[in-house]
Every structure is written in structure tokens, then in C-alpha cells.
Scaffold this active site. Structure first.
Site, PDB file in Angstrom:
ATOM      1  N   GLU A  32      41.496  43.640  44.695  1.00  0.00           N
ATOM      2  CA  GLU A  32      41.140  42.519  45.576  1.00  0.00           C
ATOM      3  C   GLU A  32      39.686  42.026  45.502  1.00  0.00           C
ATOM      4  O   GLU A  32      38.952  42.090  46.491  1.00  0.00           O
ATOM      5  CB  GLU A  32      41.481  42.878  47.022  1.00  0.00           C
ATOM      6  CG  GLU A  32      42.977  43.033  47.229  1.00  0.00           C
ATOM      7  CD  GLU A  32      43.375  43.160  48.694  1.00  0.00           C
ATOM      8  OE1 GLU A  32      42.490  43.136  49.582  1.00  0.00           O
ATOM      9  OE2 GLU A  32      44.582  43.287  48.950  1.00  0.00           O
ATOM     10  N   GLU A  61      50.133  45.806  45.799  1.00  0.00           N
ATOM     11  CA  GLU A  61      49.961  46.064  47.235  1.00  0.00           C
ATOM     12  C   GLU A  61      50.633  44.957  48.032  1.00  0.00           C
ATOM     13  O   GLU A  61      50.431  43.779  47.774  1.00  0.00           O
ATOM     14  CB  GLU A  61      48.471  46.135  47.590  1.00  0.00           C
ATOM     15  CG  GLU A  61      48.203  46.414  49.067  1.00  0.00           C
ATOM     16  CD  GLU A  61      46.710  46.491  49.380  1.00  0.00           C
ATOM     17  OE1 GLU A  61      45.948  47.051  48.547  1.00  0.00           O
ATOM     18  OE2 GLU A  61      46.301  45.975  50.439  1.00  0.00           O
TER      19      GLU A  61
END
Length: 290
Positions: free
Chosen positions: A129, A217
Site C-alpha cells: 500500500e 489484502e
């Protein structure tokens, strides 16, 4: 495992779909990475475990590398012993630009690739991320090229997962400027209460352009880990990923007091995990492994 166009394939070249969970930070929840926990996941049907090696904040890898590595190796060996694939996740988050700890990342992945170069079960996720004031072409892609080169020095074939800006949702930039090299996939993350059809459209566009996507995720909650469980939108995502043969890891295998946690508080993994120890989110996820 190999990447063939936008598809992950097995040794025979048939599409391969991995489904499992992601750990939370391993220095905070190491008890859910032991052999009993991994064996139980495999019995439920999971075939992959993602291990989140946070770089920050306190007591994470940058501050406590030896402790982090000890827990990481426990998780890797436990997952491999349960005949599962395992994702080694360099979990940047607050350090939004992966270049902040690029030198540490190179040392880390050099150690991992040397140790597991002969293992067919280890996958590398090189930057969780990326976010903030960064771009794919200026910041993340050059970092990825450097880390991929480090891994390929020792391991020419392992699957490598690469993050992208906007918390792994800027797939359009990847479509316009993809990396060169083999066995590279690009991650996308979603939380069912926040990310809906618009993000599925981005993934579809990437796949249609030959970009292999791995959802390393995702959660049944809102993006902050709470709210929900958003059952209807979660089912839309699960059906979509099944239809597109997209591999995934659910956030997260822990008993933190938040909606996205797969386990009820106090769940004891030392003797496996029972259905009664699964949270509302965990029940949905564990039923979806097979």
C-alpha cells in the site's frame, strides 16, 4: 507457480487460485502464525498465508529486526509445513513512500531470496500500500525495479507481488507503464464497505490489458477495519474474484477488537481454531477458502 498473461498458473499451466488470510503485524500477533494455526487454516481449505512484516511503527522491523525475523521464520516454516504457499509482505504503510526504507528492503529481500531460492512455496510482496504524495512512474516503479533485481540475483522464478499508489488501487498507472520481467503480479486491496463496483471496474480493465492482479489484502469491513460486516458487498467481491480466478488473502488472522479480524477476542490457536472462535467476518472468509 508461473504468471501467464493475466493468470496465475500451476506447474501444468492450469489456472491456480490461492485463497487464505493475511496476518496482522507479526510482532503484535505472533501467536496466530504457529504450526497449529497454519494446520487448521489448511484443514479449512486455505492454501496461502500472507505474513505482514510491518516496517513501522514501534516494535516493528526497522526498530526490532531480530524479533521480526524470528516471528517471520516461524510463520513461513509453519505455513510451508502445512503445505501452503506463503507471502512475505514488506508492509509499508505509515512510511507511505517505499523508498524511505529502500536500503533496508534490499537487505531484507536479499536474505529472504537467498534462504528460500529453492522453495517453490514462497512469494514476495515488496511494498504494501504505497500512499500519499507519490506516483507509480516516479516513485514506486523505480523502487520495484531495484528490489526485483535484488530478488532475481538469487531467485529467478519466484512470484513477486508489486503494490501501487493510492493504497494499491492505482492500477490504471500500471496499465500505462508496466514493469518488464517474468512472474510479476500487481496487488489490489479493497474493503467491502468502502470499495465497490468502481474498483472492480479498475481490476477488470487491468486484466483486459494483460495485467495480472493479486488481491493480497481485503476485508469485510470499511477501510478503517470497522463497520459492517458488509455481507452483500463482500459476496459481490467473492463472486467477482471467483469468476475472474483472482487469488486473495483476507485481512486479518488475529483477534484484534475490529470488524475485519477473523477471530473472536481471546481465540487460542495453540490447539487449532474452532468455528466458535471465528468472528462474523471469519466465518464468511473461512467458508470461502474452498
Amino acid at each position: 507457480l508461473h504468471v501467464n498473461g493475466p493468470v496465475l498458473t500451476d506447474e501444468q499451466g492450469s489456472p491456480m487460485v490461492l485463497r487464505g488470510t493475511s496476518s496482522h503485524g507479526i510482532t503484535w500477533y505472533p501467536r496466530y502464525l504457529n504450526g497449529s494455526a497454519m494446520k487448521t487454516l489448511a484443514e479449512y481449505g486455505a492454501n496461502v498465508q500472507r505474513i505482514a512484516v510491518y516496517t513501522e511503527p514501534e516494535n516493528a522491523y526497522i526498530e526490532a529486526p531480530v524479533q521480526s525475523l524470528n516471528y517471520l521464520y516461524m510463520g513461513i516454516e509453519s505455513a510451508l509445513a502445512a503445505d501452503m504457499y506463503v507471502i512475505v509482505d514488506w508492509h509499508i504503510l505509515k512510511d507511505s513512500d517505499p523508498n524511505e526504507y529502500a536500503e533496508e528492503a534490499k537487505e531484507f529481500f536479499a536474505e529472504m531470496a537467498q534462504k528460500y531460492k529453492n522453495s517453490k512455496g514462497v512469494i514476495y510482496e515488496i511494498c504494501n500500500e504505497p500512499n500519499g504524495n507519490i506516483s507509480w512512474s516516479k516513485d514506486v516503479k523505480p523502487y520495484a525495479e531495484e528490489i526485483i533485481n535484488t530478488i532475481r540475483t538469487y531467485d529467478s522464478d519466484a512470484i513477486i507481488l508489486v503494490g501501487n499508489p493510492q493504497w494499491d488501487q492505482d492500477l490504471d498507472s500500471v496499465v500505462a507503464d508496466r514493469l518488464s520481467g517474468n512472474n510479476i503480479m500487481y496487488t489490489c486491496h479493497f474493503y467491502a464497505g468502502t470499495h465497490t463496483q468502481w474498483l472492480r471496474d479498475k481490476i477488470t480493465n487491468a486484466l483486459n490489458n494483460g495485467i495480472p492482479v493479486f488481491v493480497s489484502e481485503w476485508g469485510t469491513s470499511s477501510a478503517d477495519g470497522n463497520g459492517g460486516v458488509f455481507t452483500d458487498e463482500t459476496n459481490k467481491w467473492l463472486n467477482y474474484m471467483a469468476d475472474k480466478k483472482i487469488s486473495w488473502c483476507n485481512w486479518s488472522l488475529c483477534d484484534k477488537n475490529e470488524t475485519s479480524a477473523a477471530l473472536n477476542q481471546g481465540a487460542n490457536a495453540s490447539e487449532g481454531l474452532s468455528d466458535s472462535e471465528l468472528s462474523d467476518s471469519g466465518k464468511i472468509v473461512f467458508r470461502s477458502f474452498k
